[in-house]
Design a protein around this motif. Structure first.
Motif, PDB file in Angstrom:
ATOM      1  N   ARG A 104      -2.751   5.125   7.571  1.00  0.00           N
ATOM      2  CA  ARG A 104      -1.771   5.114   8.655  1.00  0.00           C
ATOM      3  C   ARG A 104      -0.493   4.381   8.279  1.00  0.00           C
ATOM      4  NH1 ARG A 104      -2.536   1.976  14.350  1.00  0.00           N
ATOM      5  NH2 ARG A 104      -1.560   0.285  13.146  1.00  0.00           N
ATOM      6  N   GLU A 105      -0.646   3.222   7.609  1.00  0.00           N
ATOM      7  CA  GLU A 105       0.501   2.395   7.279  1.00  0.00           C
ATOM      8  C   GLU A 105       1.143   2.787   5.952  1.00  0.00           C
ATOM      9  OE1 GLU A 105       1.510  -0.565   9.307  1.00  0.00           O
ATOM     10  OE2 GLU A 105       0.379   0.741  10.668  1.00  0.00           O
ATOM     11  N   ASP A 106       0.498   3.710   5.238  1.00  0.00           N
ATOM     12  CA  ASP A 106       0.989   4.163   3.926  1.00  0.00           C
ATOM     13  C   ASP A 106       1.197   2.974   2.984  1.00  0.00           C
ATOM     14  OD1 ASP A 106       1.728   6.037   2.034  1.00  0.00           O
ATOM     15  OD2 ASP A 106       3.837   6.044   2.642  1.00  0.00           O
ATOM     16  N   ILE A 107       0.156   2.161   2.841  1.00  0.00           N
ATOM     17  CA  ILE A 107       0.218   0.958   2.015  1.00  0.00           C
ATOM     18  C   ILE A 107      -0.074   1.324   0.559  1.00  0.00           C
ATOM     19  CG2 ILE A 107      -0.750  -1.339   1.651  1.00  0.00           C
ATOM     20  CD1 ILE A 107      -1.630  -1.316   4.586  1.00  0.00           C
ATOM     21  N   PRO A 108       0.792   0.981  -0.368  1.00  0.00           N
ATOM     22  CA  PRO A 108       0.531   1.290  -1.780  1.00  0.00           C
ATOM     23  C   PRO A 108      -0.584   0.413  -2.337  1.00  0.00           C
ATOM     24  CG  PRO A 108       2.539  -0.007  -1.571  1.00  0.00           C
ATOM     25  CD  PRO A 108       2.106   0.318  -0.176  1.00  0.00           C
ATOM     26  N   LEU A 109      -1.402   0.979  -3.225  1.00  0.00           N
ATOM     27  CA  LEU A 109      -2.508   0.268  -3.846  1.00  0.00           C
ATOM     28  C   LEU A 109      -2.462   0.453  -5.354  1.00  0.00           C
ATOM     29  CD1 LEU A 109      -5.522   1.254  -1.540  1.00  0.00           C
ATOM     30  CD2 LEU A 109      -4.300  -0.916  -1.532  1.00  0.00           C
ATOM     31  N   ALA A 110      -3.269  -0.326  -6.052  1.00  0.00           N
ATOM     32  CA  ALA A 110      -3.430  -0.124  -7.493  1.00  0.00           C
ATOM     33  C   ALA A 110      -4.034   1.253  -7.731  1.00  0.00           C
ATOM     34  CB  ALA A 110      -4.340  -1.209  -8.073  1.00  0.00           C
ATOM     35  N   PRO A 111      -3.640   1.958  -8.791  1.00  0.00           N
ATOM     36  CA  PRO A 111      -4.096   3.342  -9.012  1.00  0.00           C
ATOM     37  C   PRO A 111      -5.594   3.486  -9.244  1.00  0.00           C
ATOM     38  CG  PRO A 111      -2.875   2.506 -10.917  1.00  0.00           C
ATOM     39  CD  PRO A 111      -2.678   1.520  -9.815  1.00  0.00           C
ATOM     40  N   LEU A 112      -6.289   2.387  -9.537  1.00  0.00           N
ATOM     41  CA  LEU A 112      -7.730   2.458  -9.781  1.00  0.00           C
ATOM     42  C   LEU A 112      -8.500   2.986  -8.568  1.00  0.00           C
ATOM     43  CD1 LEU A 112      -8.490  -0.926 -11.588  1.00  0.00           C
ATOM     44  CD2 LEU A 112      -8.470   1.335 -12.610  1.00  0.00           C
TER      45      LEU A 112
END
Length: 331
Positions: free
Chosen positions: A229-237
């Motif tokens: 929902r918040e479109d939070i970026p994460l580590a690609p793993l």
């Protein structure tokens, strides 16, 4: 003599007589059900309340930040809690020396982007100077307790925000949102305060501190729905990618400098992703085609295994593995 009264609509939809003129109100066409928060909104509001309350009560809090999804969500909530002001406390990372390079890169980029102060407690430093010794199995997650407690004492942190969730492990059933730790940093489940009506008590004696868990009432599915929902970026793993892995104890471990296959273990290239990103030597991947947050929400909702039970070797030592570590002072 006849008296005429007029009415206005109240927030509950009832009519209340009012002498005099009629006053229009915004509540007239709004029912109570229309104003109910969604599940994610309610969880977000509770977490932000906890973060704000504890930041106001504590003198020197810090937020545990590893670059994992739970700590990323917690940092996102803290950003919302104080926006447009910056987060008023530092972030603390216990670096085992066996962290995934992608996660460390993500951690550093996030700290720079948000202008945060990063405090790092290094397990490798403790091994180098002899305060800790390598474990026979090569894992370092159980070695994090001493560096964490020393970092809390050295920086005089009186409260530490952690990313514990209610579905992670059995010890959560006895935990509070605000958890008291004694002068040795240890957790006694019998020495905790009741939390009635969302009243949280962080008071403690000199030498003690509290651990605060703003996302205590969240589940893994809630975390991923919120990230989506918040479109939070994460580590690609966290997303499906091809990786060289080998099978050990029912898990796919990545080939790396701290996780090498044995003679009887075959290296394969598979499409995998990580549900949790801890120590490389004991954190396994799961086979998955999920490349988007929406895909992961569906995948996690259908899973019958917890992330720790499925992918963390150190939590398979015993059913009370996490509770034992909490009693020693970690988490």
């Amino acid at each position: 003599m006849t008296t005429t009264t007029k009415t206005i609509d109240t927030p509950t939809g009832s009519a209340t007589p009012v002498d005099g003129e009629t006053r229009p109100t915004a509540y007239a066409t709004t029912s109570s059900t229309d104003r109910r928060l969604s599940q994610l909104d309610a969880l977000e509001a509770e977490a932000i309340l906890v973060i704000r309350e504890m930041a106001g009560e504590l003198e020197r809090p810090a937020l545990l930040f590893s670059g994992g999804k739970d700590s990323v969500v917690m940092l996102h909530l803290a950003t919302k809690a104080f926006w447009p002001a910056p987060i008023p406390f530092p972030v603390l990372h216990v670096d085992t020396g066996h962290n995934f390079p992608e996660v460390l890169a993500y951690r550093d980029e996030t700290v720079e982007r948000l202008g945060l102060r990063l405090v790092v407690a290094s397990v490798q430093d403790y091994i180098d100077d002899g305060r800790l010794r390598e474990r026979a199995d090569g894992t370092r997650n159980p070695l994090q307790t001493m560096p964490l407690l020393d970092a809390i004492n050295d920086n005089r942190f009186d409260g530490v925000f952690g990313g514990g969730r209610r579905d992670e492990e059995k010890a959560r059933a006895k935990e509070r949102i605000v958890s008291l730790r004694d002068e040795f940093g240890q957790w006694d489940p019998k020495n905790q305060r009741p939390e009635l009506w969302n009243l949280f008590n962080p008071r403690h004696r000199p030498g003690e501190h509290v651990r605060v868990f703003p996302i205590s009432n969240w589940t893994e599915v809630d975390i991923w729905r919120y990230i989506e929902r918040e479109d939070i970026p994460l580590a690609p793993l966290y997303y499906a990618h091809e990786r060289e892995v080998f099978r050990r104890d029912g898990m796919w471990l990545a080939v790396g400098p701290v996780s090498r296959p044995r003679d009887d273990e075959t290296v394969e290239t598979r499409l995998v992703r990580y549900r949790t990103v801890g120590d490389m030597s004991c954190t396994g991947a799961v086979e998955s085609p999920a490349t988007t947050n929406a895909d992961i929400v569906l995948e996690v909702a259908a899973s019958t295994l917890t992330e720790r039970g499925a992918t963390r070797a150190d939590d398979r030592i015993s059913e009370a593995a996490m509770e034992d570590r909490k009693k020693e002072g970690y988490f």
